[in-house]
Design an enzyme around this catalytic site. Sequence first.
Site, PDB file in Angstrom:
ATOM      1  N   ASP A   1      -1.903 -20.488  18.757  1.00 42.95           N
ATOM      2  CA  ASP A   1      -2.952 -19.571  18.315  1.00 42.95           C
ATOM      3  C   ASP A   1      -2.790 -18.240  19.037  1.00 42.95           C
ATOM      4  O   ASP A   1      -3.161 -18.097  20.196  1.00 42.95           O
ATOM      5  CB  ASP A   1      -4.323 -20.178  18.613  1.00 42.95           C
ATOM      6  CG  ASP A   1      -5.424 -19.446  17.872  1.00 42.95           C
ATOM      7  OD1 ASP A   1      -5.140 -18.421  17.242  1.00 42.95           O
ATOM      8  OD2 ASP A   1      -6.563 -19.913  17.923  1.00 42.95           O
TER       9      ASP A   1
ATOM     10  N   TRP B   1      -1.930 -25.174  27.606  1.00 38.31           N
ATOM     11  CA  TRP B   1      -2.162 -26.330  26.761  1.00 38.31           C
ATOM     12  C   TRP B   1      -0.834 -26.872  26.256  1.00 38.31           C
ATOM     13  O   TRP B   1       0.088 -26.137  25.970  1.00 38.31           O
ATOM     14  CB  TRP B   1      -3.036 -25.895  25.592  1.00 38.31           C
ATOM     15  CG  TRP B   1      -3.277 -26.939  24.573  1.00 38.31           C
ATOM     16  CD1 TRP B   1      -3.508 -28.262  24.776  1.00 38.31           C
ATOM     17  CD2 TRP B   1      -3.342 -26.737  23.183  1.00 38.31           C
ATOM     18  NE1 TRP B   1      -3.728 -28.881  23.590  1.00 38.31           N
ATOM     19  CE2 TRP B   1      -3.626 -27.980  22.588  1.00 38.31           C
ATOM     20  CE3 TRP B   1      -3.203 -25.616  22.365  1.00 38.31           C
ATOM     21  CZ2 TRP B   1      -3.769 -28.135  21.217  1.00 38.31           C
ATOM     22  CZ3 TRP B   1      -3.346 -25.769  21.003  1.00 38.31           C
ATOM     23  CH2 TRP B   1      -3.624 -27.024  20.438  1.00 38.31           C
TER      24      TRP B   1
ATOM     25  N   ASP C   1       0.637 -18.530  27.639  1.00 38.77           N
ATOM     26  CA  ASP C   1       0.275 -17.164  27.260  1.00 38.77           C
ATOM     27  C   ASP C   1       0.975 -16.155  28.160  1.00 38.77           C
ATOM     28  O   ASP C   1       1.316 -16.447  29.305  1.00 38.77           O
ATOM     29  CB  ASP C   1      -1.233 -16.960  27.378  1.00 38.77           C
ATOM     30  CG  ASP C   1      -1.998 -17.659  26.272  1.00 38.77           C
ATOM     31  OD1 ASP C   1      -1.357 -18.110  25.309  1.00 38.77           O
ATOM     32  OD2 ASP C   1      -3.230 -17.752  26.384  1.00 38.77           O
TER      33      ASP C   1
ATOM     34  N   ASN D   1      -7.457 -24.577  21.273  1.00 41.09           N
ATOM     35  CA  ASN D   1      -6.639 -23.363  21.362  1.00 41.09           C
ATOM     36  C   ASN D   1      -7.448 -22.073  21.258  1.00 41.09           C
ATOM     37  O   ASN D   1      -6.884 -21.014  21.001  1.00 41.09           O
ATOM     38  CB  ASN D   1      -5.496 -23.401  20.339  1.00 41.09           C
ATOM     39  CG  ASN D   1      -5.977 -23.361  18.909  1.00 41.09           C
ATOM     40  OD1 ASN D   1      -7.131 -23.066  18.635  1.00 41.09           O
ATOM     41  ND2 ASN D   1      -5.080 -23.654  17.970  1.00 41.09           N
ATOM     42  N   ASP D   2      -8.761 -22.139  21.469  1.00 42.74           N
ATOM     43  CA  ASP D   2      -9.590 -20.929  21.413  1.00 42.74           C
ATOM     44  C   ASP D   2      -9.757 -20.265  22.769  1.00 42.74           C
ATOM     45  O   ASP D   2     -10.211 -19.123  22.838  1.00 42.74           O
ATOM     46  CB  ASP D   2     -10.976 -21.264  20.863  1.00 42.74           C
ATOM     47  CG  ASP D   2     -10.913 -22.003  19.544  1.00 42.74           C
ATOM     48  OD1 ASP D   2     -10.100 -21.608  18.693  1.00 42.74           O
ATOM     49  OD2 ASP D   2     -11.649 -22.989  19.379  1.00 42.74           O
TER      50      ASP D   2
END
Lengths: 397, 397, 182, 182
Positions: free
Chosen positions: C81, C106, C125, C153-154
């Site tokens: 995401d 994650w 990230d 994934n938020d």
Amino acid sequence: MLRQSGRKWIGLLPSALALATSSPALADGAAYPAALPAEPMPAVAHLPAAWPKSWVLIHDFNFNSIVDGRVVVVDTASANQPLKGIVRAAQFGNALLSVKRGEILTAETFYSRLTRGTRTDAITFWNLTDLKPTGEVVLPGGKRQQSVTYPQLFQFTNDEKWALVANFTPAQSVSVVDLDGRAVLGEIDLPGCSQIYPTGTRGFSSFCADGSLFSVALDATGKVARSGTIRRVQDIDQQALFSTPAWVGRTAWFVGQRGVLQGFDFSGDLAKMIPGAFTVGTAAGAIPEWRPSGWQVINADAAGHLYVLMNPAGKEGSHKDGGTEVWVFDTAKKVRTARIALKAQSIAVAVTREDIPHLVLARADGVIDVYDAVSGAFVRSLGATVAYNPVTITPVP
Amino acid sequence: MLRQSGRKWIGLLPSALALATSSPALADGAAYPAALPAEPMPAVAHLPAAWPKSWVLIHDFNFNSIVDGRVVVVDTASANQPLKGIVRAAQFGNALLSVKRGEILTAETFYSRLTRGTRTDAITFWNLTDLKPTGEVVLPGGKRQQSVTYPQLFQFTNDEKWALVANFTPAQSVSVVDLDGRAVLGEIDLPGCSQIYPTGTRGFSSFCADGSLFSVALDATGKVARSGTIRRVQDIDQQALFSTPAWVGRTAWFVGQRGVLQGFDFSGDLAKMIPGAFTVGTAAGAIPEWRPSGWQVINADAAGHLYVLMNPAGKEGSHKDGGTEVWVFDTAKKVRTARIALKAQSIAVAVTREDIPHLVLARADGVIDVYDAVSGAFVRSLGATVAYNPVTITPVP
Amino acid sequence: MAGMDTFAERLTRTIARGTSRRSLLAKLGLGMTGAAAFPVLPVARAATHPEGPAHQTVTSGTIQDPGDRTTCDYWRYCAIDGFLCTCCGGAVNQCPPGTEMSPITWIGTCTNPADNRAYIISYNDCCGTSSCGQCLCNRNEGDRPQVRTQSNNDYNWCLGTGSSVYNCSTAVIVGVALDHPR
Amino acid sequence: MAGMDTFAERLTRTIARGTSRRSLLAKLGLGMTGAAAFPVLPVARAATHPEGPAHQTVTSGTIQDPGDRTTCDYWRYCAIDGFLCTCCGGAVNQCPPGTEMSPITWIGTCTNPADNRAYIISYNDCCGTSSCGQCLCNRNEGDRPQVRTQSNNDYNWCLGTGSSVYNCSTAVIVGVALDHPR
């Protein structure tokens, strides 16, 4: 070398002055004997003290510059000037609307050099009438949770005198903030539990990773007075509940990824599960099946009907794709009362508190569409004219 | 009420663990006996110490979030991965590329609360190999000029040991900054004159509102050692020169809004006008006439040929619309040597210093197109894959 | 099982790398938590610049790792995401210059269509530079609400980095979950 | 001439409003300097959101002031550069709530097609809130390079305001330059 006019220009536009000194004549005969009047300045628009019920706050996540997120004030009844104003909600910010307080509150993160340097988390207060900031409370520790916009990361409690801020470092906790005192009262550790559902007079609940629901009642100083857990309120593997519920008074209705509808009563000191879960049911026209899908996927009208965004291509992983229909439910009779076909796949749904309530849909392409909530008839589109990435919608209560 | 798996999940993804404990078998027979290897992390890409000549810096103004402007490093020779990195250029920021210093410098403005609060102007130093900041110089007074990106608002002098920053409050001045000393040396008042053209060993020139060109030579402490003015170097009413010139060594070639080409020699302490201005000329196919048009409208190759963006709908007010052709000029012979038809209206033009030079065009829709500078043949498009609003292009020298 | 060993070994090394992170994880009682990047929404699959041509193909160069890494359909992205680092100056397994890779993240499980193995993918990230803005992609296979931290994934997983500003997301192979999952 | 009087009167009042601004203007030796907003470029006339329907019409309600104030073609915008406040929560002559109107700005001259008068238009910027992002418009009739400060629309004219962050631009009638310019 170059041609040079040699004319001195001092002050106004030379061309304007030159024109102004030539001989004026009446324009187009006598059709317009008087010129348009000069207009006052400076002039800044104000908003009404009581916002109309057709207004909503829309959160603009602004993917392409997340540091510059914002919340926009939108009149869903205005087809040509729906955007009423913009309030900053920087770097995965959150916002709260309080008619009682006459303000919007934002919980944000800043860096001293935009993307680097010293981090400051703060709550800022913005007047509803002029959208100007009146103060802030700095949140210590640089721990405010940053996520794609979830309303449950920043919530009121204690009759809107306090705010609760979710933290994630990834250690989880909740900060308790006295809004009028402009002070952080304390922090409640919340290992394994996430998001904030205001509960009772002064407290909150959170869902936990073991499938339980944890409730905390706070004392007058913001410390834990009482807590409790309900085990097994959800099956996260098979029927995880979307985090953002539809609120009907102090009751929150959640929808599961496979369509269960489950209510919780948050009016008491500790949350209670409401007996009698039911499901959104099935319908023809789906491949393979209808499932709830979107970002703000469920909402309620003033009468307590539920509106759920439904996707006909439901399967594992489809739960954020958005819906092509809104299904309406009567929670007392536990039946679906209507199916509303949407003009386009939509990711957020809300219902205004107008006398004739309207559905407000945020589409994936940024367009906002408005429907009659009772008949389901399309009323108007606001176009993609208010936000880059509208993700949540909050009607004026 | 809800189905509950009862399974504890601790640690890794339960599904992954569950799968991993089942009996593995060779995949698809013996086609791939070994699995793909694990990949190292953390891993961050680095850039070569010497940037290839196919690389350019492109300024992304980011209209939709001007506070979040940036400069992007782009390989114009790569059709599929042209974007090499992003450097911050916040709030009408400016940037300088120095191969000699091995760094990019940005001049930016920040507010302590993104859009409000305490203002800080600063120059930041970014390494060319890792694009990480190594330090900053704070610019006092909150007076840095904010405009749509003009290279002339932030320039080197003194062999890239100093930088000059344009100020505008709207009083005009230039700040002199010792880059290695990380110190502001002083400020030169510049009433009625704007933008910065490095001049001589240690100084600059600016165009003034009365049509003159003003030059300043600085002493070793950054104070004015000598100054001079050339009167009537341009006719701002009829033939205003576009602010951004094409540099050929220390000579800058400017084009006027109606097509005059005028060179200035900035190699000495005081600027000199180069005799023998000529014009871009005319051509068929225009309604009403061909005029220079765009944002970065003129540039030069290593051999000193000029490339000018031309618009066939030239008239008062058309000078920022962009061009559909690039016209090429030989400044020694004062003749047009080529016309290059573009695939789309473009607003900025640059020429790489590759052995076979390429024209790099930024289009109004954000697409970057690359042409052979000699033949004019279209080579490749990079798509709209590097910037939201590309406005200026700086080739690696 | 060799794959699993590699994964377990890497997991151990990953955790060992960060002391502060280790204490956080201890507090949580979790081996590895969190979420890759964040964004969401169907816009993810649309070009960010609809006017221009799409990104051109970037492939691995080996037929055992098939697909275009600039498209959301690439097999490793089954639960990603965010902006794809392949389009941002990095690579599928590398952050762009100027950014810092998040130390924990994650972990998803995606099946490689070429060798039919289920790989453990780490969606680290890249942090400290503003939104890349290119190749926004969101897929949610196995995604669960934030209550299950390590399956959502938020979250912005720019945690434990010098800046929490999000730039783009990688999809790094850290091991094999299963050699033949079907 | 009545219009010119009004304009001159307003100009005096405008200058009298700000002490610091007055001293700046004195230093410059100019009666009124600067530029409206800034932006630029042909993208100005394109919809910012090409996917969605365009803005719907906003008119004055009087036939003497014709045209759609959400479009770049409206007569008052002959030299504007920026987001139109009509689309941003303000109006053609009002800043949106939450912003501050820049006290000084660039003055352009635009002809009203209904009454055929040339009006003096003040393009005051609205400041303190980030880019509105709606109805970007750039027209350059009479625009000159930055050397002629008061005839250039590339400056950010959020000066003398609490914040220099730019939100949108207005187009306010301050007087008549000429009753019948044609």
